[in-house]
Motif scaffolding. Structure first.
Motif, PDB file in Angstrom:
ATOM      1  N   THR A  18       7.439  -3.558   6.353  1.00  0.00           N
ATOM      2  CA  THR A  18       8.691  -3.691   6.921  1.00  0.00           C
ATOM      3  C   THR A  18       9.055  -5.239   7.007  1.00  0.00           C
ATOM      4  O   THR A  18      10.291  -5.574   7.122  1.00  0.00           O
ATOM      5  N   GLN A  19       8.069  -6.066   6.819  1.00  0.00           N
ATOM      6  CA  GLN A  19       8.127  -7.611   6.942  1.00  0.00           C
ATOM      7  C   GLN A  19       8.010  -8.564   5.590  1.00  0.00           C
ATOM      8  O   GLN A  19       8.410  -9.475   5.713  1.00  0.00           O
ATOM      9  N   ALA A  20       7.420  -8.016   5.027  1.00  0.00           N
ATOM     10  CA  ALA A  20       7.193  -8.754   3.558  1.00  0.00           C
ATOM     11  C   ALA A  20       7.403  -7.890   2.261  1.00  0.00           C
ATOM     12  O   ALA A  20       7.662  -6.725   2.316  1.00  0.00           O
ATOM     13  N   ASP A  21       7.496  -8.637   1.237  1.00  0.00           N
ATOM     14  CA  ASP A  21       7.558  -8.216  -0.142  1.00  0.00           C
ATOM     15  C   ASP A  21       6.543  -7.036  -0.356  1.00  0.00           C
ATOM     16  O   ASP A  21       5.301  -6.945   0.161  1.00  0.00           O
ATOM     17  N   TRP A  22       6.935  -6.266  -1.278  1.00  0.00           N
ATOM     18  CA  TRP A  22       5.931  -5.139  -1.415  1.00  0.00           C
ATOM     19  C   TRP A  22       4.792  -5.306  -2.130  1.00  0.00           C
ATOM     20  O   TRP A  22       3.725  -4.907  -1.853  1.00  0.00           O
ATOM     21  N   ARG A  23       4.721  -6.620  -3.064  1.00  0.00           N
ATOM     22  CA  ARG A  23       3.645  -7.052  -3.413  1.00  0.00           C
ATOM     23  C   ARG A  23       2.507  -7.535  -2.458  1.00  0.00           C
ATOM     24  O   ARG A  23       1.452  -7.262  -2.743  1.00  0.00           O
ATOM     25  N   ALA A  61      -5.001  -0.702  -5.166  1.00  0.00           N
ATOM     26  CA  ALA A  61      -5.145  -1.366  -6.368  1.00  0.00           C
ATOM     27  C   ALA A  61      -4.019  -1.174  -7.357  1.00  0.00           C
ATOM     28  O   ALA A  61      -3.728  -2.078  -8.097  1.00  0.00           O
ATOM     29  N   VAL A  62      -3.778  -0.019  -7.950  1.00  0.00           N
ATOM     30  CA  VAL A  62      -2.569   0.495  -8.629  1.00  0.00           C
ATOM     31  C   VAL A  62      -1.335  -0.355  -8.343  1.00  0.00           C
ATOM     32  O   VAL A  62      -0.592  -0.679  -8.943  1.00  0.00           O
ATOM     33  N   LEU A  63      -1.149  -0.066  -6.899  1.00  0.00           N
ATOM     34  CA  LEU A  63       0.058  -0.550  -6.500  1.00  0.00           C
ATOM     35  C   LEU A  63       0.217  -2.018  -6.354  1.00  0.00           C
ATOM     36  O   LEU A  63       1.314  -2.585  -7.032  1.00  0.00           O
ATOM     37  N   SER A  64      -0.793  -2.908  -6.192  1.00  0.00           N
ATOM     38  CA  SER A  64      -0.846  -4.107  -6.422  1.00  0.00           C
ATOM     39  C   SER A  64      -0.588  -4.528  -7.843  1.00  0.00           C
ATOM     40  O   SER A  64       0.193  -5.496  -8.140  1.00  0.00           O
ATOM     41  N   VAL A  65      -1.274  -4.118  -8.850  1.00  0.00           N
ATOM     42  CA  VAL A  65      -1.067  -4.379 -10.461  1.00  0.00           C
ATOM     43  C   VAL A  65       0.296  -3.893 -10.524  1.00  0.00           C
ATOM     44  O   VAL A  65       0.946  -4.991 -11.176  1.00  0.00           O
ATOM     45  N   TRP A  66       0.782  -2.740 -10.419  1.00  0.00           N
ATOM     46  CA  TRP A  66       1.928  -2.493 -10.561  1.00  0.00           C
ATOM     47  C   TRP A  66       3.329  -3.444  -9.878  1.00  0.00           C
ATOM     48  O   TRP A  66       4.283  -3.819 -10.632  1.00  0.00           O
ATOM     49  N   SER A  67       2.843  -3.877  -8.721  1.00  0.00           N
ATOM     50  CA  SER A  67       4.044  -4.357  -8.044  1.00  0.00           C
ATOM     51  C   SER A  67       4.236  -5.905  -8.479  1.00  0.00           C
ATOM     52  O   SER A  67       5.131  -6.387  -8.617  1.00  0.00           O
ATOM     53  N   PHE A  68       2.958  -6.554  -8.967  1.00  0.00           N
ATOM     54  CA  PHE A  68       2.880  -7.763  -9.448  1.00  0.00           C
ATOM     55  C   PHE A  68       3.480  -8.104 -10.839  1.00  0.00           C
ATOM     56  O   PHE A  68       3.837  -8.883 -11.128  1.00  0.00           O
TER      57      PHE A  68
END
Length: 186
Positions: A18-23, A61-68
């Motif tokens: 809610t405060q930061a970019d999804w990455r 891990a998947v979300l981080s790779v995907w978001s970046f």
């Protein structure tokens, strides 16, 4: 409340998102999930008690790779709903695999002779199903709300809180009800 500790990375992710970019919220979830998993393994916890923690590491891990790799993805706006749907899939999958995620945790809180009973197993299947249903409903409700009113922050918070509060309450109360019924029948 051992269950709640398992969900700390998910809760932190929801707050940070809610405060930061999804990455950065995804990376926060990954760091917390990885740290929690390592800490619990060092404490000697068995893998069957760490179902949610392992699921969190995979998801974040998947979300981080995907978001970046695709920071402008249109799905970024639905990540909150995706987290609940992932947790739902994890819970339903644990039931389908005949290893409800609550079972491993609950076994650490009762004597082995109770943990070995069919009633204990059935109670944990029911509890896990309530968690799964709650996450499913919350994920769908969040997705619908995000689609129709993407800035309805209060509604999203209410859905997220209920998605956890309902199964937590059930997890506390249901075993007591089953015990009381068994004592009454005896």
């Amino acid at each position: 409340m051992n269950y709640l500790k398992s969900f700390l990375p998910w809760i932190a992710f929801a707050i940070v998102s809610t405060q930061a970019d999804w990455r950065w919220s995804g990376l926060t979830g990954l760091v917390l999930a990885g740290g929690l998993l390592l800490l619990e393994r060092r404490r000697g916890k068995d893998w069957d008690t760490l179902f949610i923690e392992v699921s969190a590491v995979v998801f974040f891990a998947v979300l981080s790779v995907w978001s970046f790799s695709d920071p402008a993805s249109p799905l970024r706006d639905y990540v909150g709903a995706l987290t609940d749907l992932w947790l739902a899939a994890t819970a339903w999958g644990s039931i389908a695999a005949k290893r409800p995620f609550t079972l491993g945790i609950a076994k650490t809180m009762v004597p082995p002779e109770i943990a070995a009973t069919p009633v204990f197993r059935r109670v944990n299947v029911v509890i896990t199903a309530v968690w799964a249903a709650s996450f499913t409903l919350a994920g769908i409700a969040e997705a619908v709300l995000l689609h129709s009113a993407p800035h309805a922050t209060v509604g999203l918070i209410i859905i997220k809180v209920l998605g956890f509060a309902v199964p937590i309450s059930f997890t506390i109360r249901y075993p007591r009800i089953v015990r009381a019924r068994a004592q009454k029948a005896a």
